[in-house]
Motif scaffolding. Sequence first.
Motif, PDB file in Angstrom:
ATOM      1  N   CYS A 408       0.827  -1.204   0.000  1.00 28.78           N
ATOM      2  CA  CYS A 408       0.000   0.000   0.000  1.00 28.78           C
ATOM      3  C   CYS A 408       0.860   1.251   0.000  1.00 28.78           C
ATOM      4  CB  CYS A 408      -0.921   0.016   1.225  1.00 28.78           C
ATOM      5  SG  CYS A 408      -2.646  -0.295   0.810  1.00 28.78           S
ATOM      6  N   THR A 413       6.433  -2.942   2.771  1.00 30.82           N
ATOM      7  CA  THR A 413       5.947  -3.849   3.807  1.00 30.82           C
ATOM      8  C   THR A 413       4.755  -4.643   3.285  1.00 30.82           C
ATOM      9  OG1 THR A 413       6.618  -2.271   5.513  1.00 30.82           O
ATOM     10  CG2 THR A 413       5.057  -4.004   6.150  1.00 30.82           C
ATOM     11  N   THR A 414       4.791  -5.946   3.492  1.00 28.62           N
ATOM     12  CA  THR A 414       3.694  -6.798   3.040  1.00 28.62           C
ATOM     13  C   THR A 414       2.464  -6.558   3.893  1.00 28.62           C
ATOM     14  OG1 THR A 414       5.314  -8.497   2.438  1.00 28.62           O
ATOM     15  CG2 THR A 414       2.992  -9.162   2.523  1.00 28.62           C
ATOM     16  N   LYS A 415       1.360  -6.211   3.235  1.00 28.26           N
ATOM     17  CA  LYS A 415       0.105  -5.925   3.917  1.00 28.26           C
ATOM     18  C   LYS A 415      -0.898  -7.072   3.808  1.00 28.26           C
ATOM     19  CE  LYS A 415       1.105  -1.725   5.242  1.00 28.26           C
ATOM     20  NZ  LYS A 415       1.191  -1.350   6.675  1.00 28.26           N
ATOM     21  N   ILE A 429      -5.703 -10.440   4.712  1.00 29.15           N
ATOM     22  CA  ILE A 429      -5.282  -9.097   5.095  1.00 29.15           C
ATOM     23  C   ILE A 429      -4.583  -9.134   6.447  1.00 29.15           C
ATOM     24  CG2 ILE A 429      -6.049  -6.733   5.504  1.00 29.15           C
ATOM     25  CD1 ILE A 429      -8.271  -7.208   3.508  1.00 29.15           C
ATOM     26  N   GLN A 440      -7.122  -1.896   8.563  1.00 27.51           N
ATOM     27  CA  GLN A 440      -6.260  -1.735   7.387  1.00 27.51           C
ATOM     28  C   GLN A 440      -7.014  -0.951   6.310  1.00 27.51           C
ATOM     29  OE1 GLN A 440      -3.223  -2.177   7.117  1.00 27.51           O
ATOM     30  NE2 GLN A 440      -2.520  -3.822   8.453  1.00 27.51           N
ATOM     31  N   VAL A 443      -5.460  -0.942   2.561  1.00 27.24           N
ATOM     32  CA  VAL A 443      -5.631  -2.214   1.858  1.00 27.24           C
ATOM     33  C   VAL A 443      -7.087  -2.402   1.452  1.00 27.24           C
ATOM     34  CG1 VAL A 443      -5.426  -4.725   2.026  1.00 27.24           C
ATOM     35  CG2 VAL A 443      -3.713  -3.267   3.106  1.00 27.24           C
TER      36      VAL A 443
END
Length: 459
Positions: A408, A413-415, A429, A440, A443
């Motif tokens: 995002c 960073t993996t969301k 998520i 979030q 996302v």
Amino acid sequence: MENFHIPGFLLVIFLFLVPLFHGAPAAKAEKTEDGSEVWGYVQVRPKAYMFWWYYRSPYIVQDSNKPRPVILWLQGGPGASGVGIGNFEEIGPLDNNLKPRNSTWLKHADLLFVDNPVGTGYSYVEDTKLFVKTDDEAATDLTTLLIEVFNRNESLQKSSLYIVAESYGGKHAVTLGLSALKAIEAGKLKLQLGGIALGDTWISPEDFVFSWGPLLKDVSRIGSNGLKESKRLAEKIKQQIDAGKFVEATDSWNELENVIDASTNSVDFFNFLLDSSSERLSLTASELSRQIERKRYSKYVNSLRSNADGDGDLDSLMNGAIKKKLKIPDNVQWRGQSDPVFSAQEGDFMRPRINEVDELLEKGVNITIYNGQLDLICSTMGTEAWVEKLKWDGLQTFLSMNRSPIFCNGEKTTKGFTRSYKNLHFYWILGAGHFVPVDQPCVALNMVGSITQSTVTSK
């Protein structure tokens, strides 16, 4: 009225002042001066009135090659208010302090909030015997509302409706989807169904109750004794569901929640990294089990408020300024969660709706499933379990595919992760509990953009 409207919020003329029904509290829909908001009541049955509130997005670029997206938001419960909670706490244009929400889903679609079933929020009945007892009855009322709202407006008929649901609202969403398709095919309903999105939804109660003990054991929140007892009760619930004893299964579900509560030092069912507050668990031993469960389910509202932006009092807002703006009848008292509505559906509460998802997939309806990593009540583990029970012919290919990471705002960073095949889409998520749009928002907003494929402005 003007105190709650963002200046310059809409550039569009949207004429919707038409009679919706006879004998209801208002003879016509109300709207803001610029037409950006329209609302009213529909008499879905004699003496049963359902309230709706529509927002037209100022961000959507009108494209003659694609229909305008409209999201119908269905809250959980049953009995939680979408007009209040979903709107002011999660995805609407304003928060509960009446401040603009940067992550409003209006950025990708028009929004339609409904207090469903009747008796929820601003919706009401003149006789308590008119509360719905099943998901199918709720779907019939919602279809009646859609017929009244969409059939009287050509602009809406050219739009594409996306039914997005949270928690128990998912069961209402899939039954409504089938009911709406039937009405469309019969020529009774004039709209295009764009798809259905199921967010942390209670589609298969059996799969969720089996997931609670193992999930909590894996994150060190429950011990071996608690795990053993939770498995015993989950098996009992399965037997009751298989036998069609849904009221008994609801009672056993309540018993299991109490075991989980006692064995985990009051884990929050909406985010297993947290504790439930003492306020939400201030229950006395003399309360009957169903009374306890209704009080426990108030966490649906309280847990969300503790995580939402702002510190506004939603009850005061909905029974004060907003009630006055919307011209709600004086005798209607807004509540975030209606206990009588919840109780009326206790015989259908534990009934699974996997078959309805299957039927929608086979009909070619786009189905999106999204789940917060930290949710317990509708855990990702339970959701994956019921998805694997689908009979849809594309399932094995879907399950064999690799997932793609979600990011995002240019961050690395993996969301989350996502996977799609044909008309089935799944979003995992990260860092979110039961209330994904709150936990979030970036996302969730990007996901909505992918679902609706809307063309928007840069503002």
